[in-house]
Write an enzyme that holds these catalytic residues in place. Structure first.
Site, mmCIF file in Angstrom:
data_model
loop_
_atom_site.group_PDB
_atom_site.id
_atom_site.type_symbol
_atom_site.label_atom_id
_atom_site.label_comp_id
_atom_site.label_asym_id
_atom_site.label_seq_id
_atom_site.Cartn_x
_atom_site.Cartn_y
_atom_site.Cartn_z
ATOM 1 N N PHE A 1 -42.264 19.883 2.871
ATOM 2 C CA PHE A 1 -43.705 19.419 3.417
ATOM 3 C C PHE A 1 -43.612 18.224 3.880
ATOM 4 O O PHE A 1 -44.912 17.471 4.668
ATOM 5 C CB PHE A 1 -44.518 19.908 2.294
ATOM 6 N N LYS A 2 -42.866 17.087 3.413
ATOM 7 C CA LYS A 2 -43.003 15.827 3.632
ATOM 8 C C LYS A 2 -42.859 15.564 5.185
ATOM 9 O O LYS A 2 -43.586 14.767 5.858
ATOM 10 C CB LYS A 2 -41.612 14.970 2.948
ATOM 11 N N ASP A 3 -42.318 16.467 5.900
ATOM 12 C CA ASP A 3 -42.184 16.466 7.447
ATOM 13 C C ASP A 3 -43.587 16.318 8.109
ATOM 14 O O ASP A 3 -43.840 15.715 9.075
ATOM 15 C CB ASP A 3 -41.527 17.487 7.940
#
Ligand SMILES: *Cc1c(COP(=O)(O)O)cnc(C)c1O
Length: 494
Positions: A111-113
């Site tokens: 989810f960091k993207d």
């Protein structure tokens, strides 16, 4: 009027959104935090027809209000493009009894993207706005996912260098290879003998070191952060909560205005804090369920109002949540104390000295928005199996922590509110754990597990891990935790 972002530790330290993004961390050690919330018209009849990019325009425009609409448009269209392998960007999947919001369709399948694909554009746009001549050095501590996602965003971006520190024995094999094979002339990856908290503490120290700042300035360099301490990470994360809600309305799962819960697998408290901000601008959220693994310091905090980091650090199968000092909780503490910077600074000093603090009295209405729970390693594996058996869907271990905590939450509370699980990583990032949990067989190698995962899930191998086995390793530096600064100085030639 432009929104004010203030340091959580000094009421005199105020900046605009673009300045906050450029600086990353406040030099007083605090975090830049909004003092008031923008007014956003959340009209779900309109929102449900909007693309992810259009929702992003609405939310970013409101919170990052010293960027022009044209600047934000450009950042958004460059960030949320075909790097994502699903044009919905954050698809919502209906499973038996829950909705999984898949936040892992970006280039590093975690989810960091969602935020790190836009942060480099926001930062370089902010640099241009302020006529900055210095080169920006992104200094990042990672528990496994931020490092790769930040490098994917910043690799070969002119005017930037990026240095990533990760705990040598604290990440999965796939996570490690994703980082050590990173290309880009401006990327530098360093393993440390220590855990994530050691990495994060030393990174924060470097940010607050005036002498080091002067040395950087002398070379026309300055630090910024790609960690969720940077408000430029948090604001883009608000978008998908609004988007998910709009999709539920669109699919007829809820009516506009109905409360929805979100369960968020939590480490540094960034993702769930974005959901908290979504609630503050009017998204109808019932409970924010904070899910932890065996490093359950946050569960205890929400039960007792005491934050106590004095406990042993556990390495688990959900490494991105192996954290005892949850940085972004400081922002919530600040809000719980009625935006009191002096008191927040006092508590953070107590944390550094005594390893604990108690927040009293708190804004009970805000505090009561949260529920919290944690899952053991065994419960996490069982949850992967349970979901697979019910829905033929394979959750990654972080998502499974959240989904397990949610199961316990409904058993305890009988709360029937529709609930979305923030699904923070693809199982392909943690193939061994996922395959062992589903098959009950142990002894899988990472690459055999990747093969098997395709058979079990029917989902093809994502681009992010394709070819990883044979990619050349470019980064091999390992240093002791106390030598991190020396390594930064060596690399930058200070
Ligand atoms: C970073 C991360 C988390 C924790 O998110 P925070 O914002 O740090 O609370 C959970 N799951 C995965 C897969 C992550 O990469």
């Amino acid at each position: 009027m432009t929104l004010v972002y203030q340091s959580t530790r000094d009421e005199k330290n105020t900046v605009t959104a673009s300045q906050a993004i450029l600086q990353g961390l406040a030099t007083d050690g605090g975090l830049f935090t909004p003092l008031t919330y923008p007014k956003v018209a959340l009209d779900f009849d309109r929102l449900k027809e909007m693309s992810y990019q259009e929702v992003a325009k609405l939310i970013l425009g409101a919170f990052l209000d010293d960027f022009t609409p044209e600047e934000l448009d450009r950042c958004i269209s460059k960030a949320y493009d075909s790097k994502f392998d699903d044009e919905r960007i954050a698809p919502l999947v209906k499973l038996d009894g829950q909705y999984n919001l898949e936040l892992f369709h970006g280039s590093t399948i975690a989810f960091k993207d969602m935020a790190l694909s836009i942060l480099p554009y926001l930062m370089t746009t902010a640099a241009k706005k302020h006529g900055l001549e210095n080169k920006i050095v992104i200094l990042t501590a990672t528990s496994g996912d931020t490092g790769k996602a930040a490098m994917a965003g910043f690799a070969d971006v002119p005017g930037t260098e990026i240095i990533v520190f990760y705990p040598k024995d604290g990440v999965s094999k796939v996570q490690e290879l994703q980082m050590t094979t990173q290309t880009g002339e401006n990327t530098h990856v360093v393993a440390i003998d220590g855990n994530f908290d050691d990495a994060q503490t030393n990174v924060k120290k470097m940010f607050n070191d005036e002498c080091l700042r002067a040395k950087l300035e002398h070379k026309q360099l300055q630090f910024s952060s790609a960690n969720s301490m940077n408000i430029g990470r948090l604001v883009p994360q608000i978008v998908y909560y609004v988007y998910a809600y709009a999709q539920l309305v669109k699919d007829g799962e809820i009516v506009a205005g109905e409360l929805v819960n979100f369960t968020v697998p939590t480490g540094n408290f960034g993702n769930i804090l974005a959901a908290f901000y979504a609630k503050q601008i009017g998204l109808p959220i019932g409970k924010l369920i904070c899910a932890s693994n065996e490093n359950n310091v946050l569960t205890d905090f929400f039960q007792t109002k005491v934050y106590d980091k004095k406990r042993s650090f556990k390495v688990t199968t959900s490494p991105s949540m192996d954290i005892l000092v949850s940085s972004n909780l400081e922002r919530l503490i600040f809000h719980l104390l009625g935006n009191d910077a002096a008191k927040t600074a006092e508590l953070m000093a107590a944390l550094a000295v005594d390893g604990q603090y108690e927040v009293q009295p708190v804004d009970e209405a805000l505090f009561g928005l949260f529920a919290a729970g944690w899952a053991t390693e065994e419960e996490t594996a069982q949850e992967i199996k349970r979901v697979y058996d019910h829905s033929r869907y394979i959750e990654d271990p972080h998502t499974a922590v959240a989904s397990s905590v949610y199961q316990k939450y409904i058993a305890d509370t009988k709360d029937a509110t529709k609930t979305v699980i923030a699904s923070t990583a693809s199982p392909y990032k943690f193939p061994v754990v996922a395959v062992e949990a589903v098959t009950g067989e142990t002894g899988w190698s990472d690459f055999a597990a990747l093969e098997q995962l395709q058979n079990l899930s029917g989902v093809g191998l994502p681009q992010a891990v394709n070819g990883l086995e044979t990619a050349p390793v470019r980064h091999r530096t390992v240093v002791a935790a106390e030598d991190m600064q020396a390594e930064v100085e060596r690399y930058l030639g200070l």
